[in-house]
Design an enzyme around this catalytic site. Sequence first.
Site, PDB file in Angstrom:
ATOM      1  N   ASP A  65       0.867  -1.162   0.000  1.00 23.67           N
ATOM      2  CA  ASP A  65       0.000   0.000   0.000  1.00 23.67           C
ATOM      3  C   ASP A  65       0.913   1.223   0.000  1.00 23.67           C
ATOM      4  OD1 ASP A  65      -2.159   1.723   0.152  1.00 23.67           O
ATOM      5  OD2 ASP A  65      -3.157   0.598   1.734  1.00 23.67           O
ATOM      6  N   TRP A  66       0.343   2.397  -0.184  1.00 30.64           N
ATOM      7  CA  TRP A  66       1.129   3.617  -0.300  1.00 30.64           C
ATOM      8  C   TRP A  66       1.421   4.180   1.094  1.00 30.64           C
ATOM      9  CZ3 TRP A  66      -0.373   1.233  -4.310  1.00 30.64           C
ATOM     10  CH2 TRP A  66      -0.055   1.624  -5.606  1.00 30.64           C
TER      11      TRP A  66
END
Length: 742
Positions: free
Chosen positions: A264-265
């Site tokens: 995920d970011w």
Amino acid sequence: MYMKKLLISCLLLIGMNAGAQTLPTYLDETKPVEQRIDDVLSRMTLDEKIAVIHAQSKFSAAGVPRLGIPDLWTDDGPHGIRPNTLWDKWRDAGQTNDSCVAFPALTCLAATWNPALAGDYGVSLGEEARYRSKDVVLGPGMNIYRSPIGGRNFEYLGEDPFLASRMVVPYIQGIQSTGTAACAKHFALNNEEAFRKRYNVVVSDRALHEIYLPAFKAAVEEGKVWAVMCAYNLYNNQPCCANDVLVNKILKGDWKFDGVAMTDWGVHTTTDDAVKYGLDMEFGTHTDGLAKGKDNAYEYYYLARPYKEGILSGKYSMKDLDEKVRRVLRLHFRTTMNRHRAYGFMCSEAHYDVARKIGEEGIVLLQNKRSLLPLNANAKRILVVGENAIKPMTVGGGSSSLKVQREVSPLDGLKARLGDKVQIDYARGYVGDTIVSYSGYRFNTDLRDNRSAEELKREAIEKAKGADYVIFVGGLNKCDGQDAEGYDRKGLELPYGQNELIEALAAVNKNMVYVNVSGNAVAMPWHAKVPAIVQAWFLGSEAGNALAAVLAGDANPSGKLPFTMPAKLEDVGAHALDTYPGTWRKDKKIIDREYKEGLYVGYRWVDHAKTTPLFAFGYGLSYTQFKIANLRADKTTMTRDGKITFTVDVTNTGRRAGAEVVQLYIHDKESSLERPYKELKGFDKVYLQPGETRQVNITIDVKALSFYNDKTQSWTAEDGEFVALVGNGTNNLKNSLKFRLQ
């Protein structure tokens, strides 16, 4: 830069075709994909291999221009194709050609209990992605609804692992049929948002495998998903994006996942962990060099320069790198290197039709005293109250925020459907949120209002006195602390003084309809005073049209709740056992969040603790009536390698055509390990004309009778007696039948 790379790639391919009798193996589509991957790997330099496993911008990773492999572009889902952002920033890029259709939130999709619609949703989303040249849609979300305060619950598919599994598979297959990769998220145990980067989940193996992993397992083994996004949180004291148990053992080992495991970011990890524990692509970590004045932030990612230097020094092997690159190349051959994938469509009427259909089927009629709905055709004046009747709901909430071509508000939808015959009046009632822009995108609706709360309330009450109906459109919105990424709710209550306003309106008008716009359960202390209650979700571009169709009776509601609506927060296992938010460690860096309720999530907790929910899982009314009767089976004993089919007769006993969801739950009468009283193991949605009867068959095999044995670390089904329970909600299972497994 992108056009330069594209030109190089085109010239390369032209040269290959002109100067050689045969294509290189990796460009020969008659060759097996794994053989083509072997050929590409043999041609790639170390720098090229490193380049493809980490981001080069906020949403893209480099291809291999020298070999004609395009860049890989991702885009946020799961409810629509997010507008383009700036290369190195989260802000909207300000383009005018990146608007989209917003589809209903996944809670609404789950509420349809219609897997065929999930497939239509996926195809439509994939077509919009293709038109925008996006290769990976970052969705669907499939984390379990453990608590109604989870800020991101609206992106997920409810509390039950079986329902989520059945809905997510066709969604994934639909997206990927267009040549666009789906990316199942967030793997795993991302069930709340508060401290999501700092909490370590402590959960039993049984609960992990029986509650929190089945939807992901179905996505991999049945949906054949091409990418999986790992969660922010920790499990077993390791980040989920680099987790030996979750990624190496379960995802890639037990489930044989052959796709890409990506971050995920903004996750936390290290180069050592990323190399060892299964991470394939790094799209965002806290090594962002832009904030530190470095020339190229992405060179400093854990799987970038540090990884390359470790390989050159002998710290890491080429074998591990090649395995990561192989998976990334496999993703390329399924997407960017697939010359036969569709061109796609953007904002087509077919997509709006799908969005409206999902909204109509997902809306849940929770209460309808005196058959107040559908609206009486003879009504002359209707008052619509509430900020959510006019507020854009496709914007905000985090990464699922969209820029839409159009969004029909509930007020406009009602005016379009009824306005030529009925006077539609509006009163704001309350002011909750007045933002006019989000992440650099400015939307048209101006929500600012300088009147006091008392003035707004007084206006609504006065207008309500003379109306044939009062339709209150309230609930939550996508602001921080409500239904939004990165935040959890503070409690179960409605915000902005809505409860007091609803009570006051109900006191002056007996024909009141409450429409709850949310992706979460809310407390309704006034529910006995309001004759009609509708759960409307975040319905996307066609929100107003879908809602108006249901209220007016053009569409007969058939949605069923995908999660339990508790009467109070203490009726939820996670809160009854005081497991939220958890226990901070001494260094205050990590919080241990223990899932003390174990298997007892949602309706399983209702049965275990013997609570009474406000509205039960699987529950939903219709404008017609159904009778489910005559439960029978094709056998009384099922063998371990066999199946058993249960049959019921479903009759529409009312005067309108409509749909009913037949639900099958299984009760194990005796088990060596503790089990929930009942568990959903099958369902079917059937459409019937007035007076029509149809047989509904639901078939199960031994998997439906199995539990995860944490001692043997395997799924087990024990011989003995079981009971099939059939009805149309966990609160209405009047048909039962005993059978045996041996």
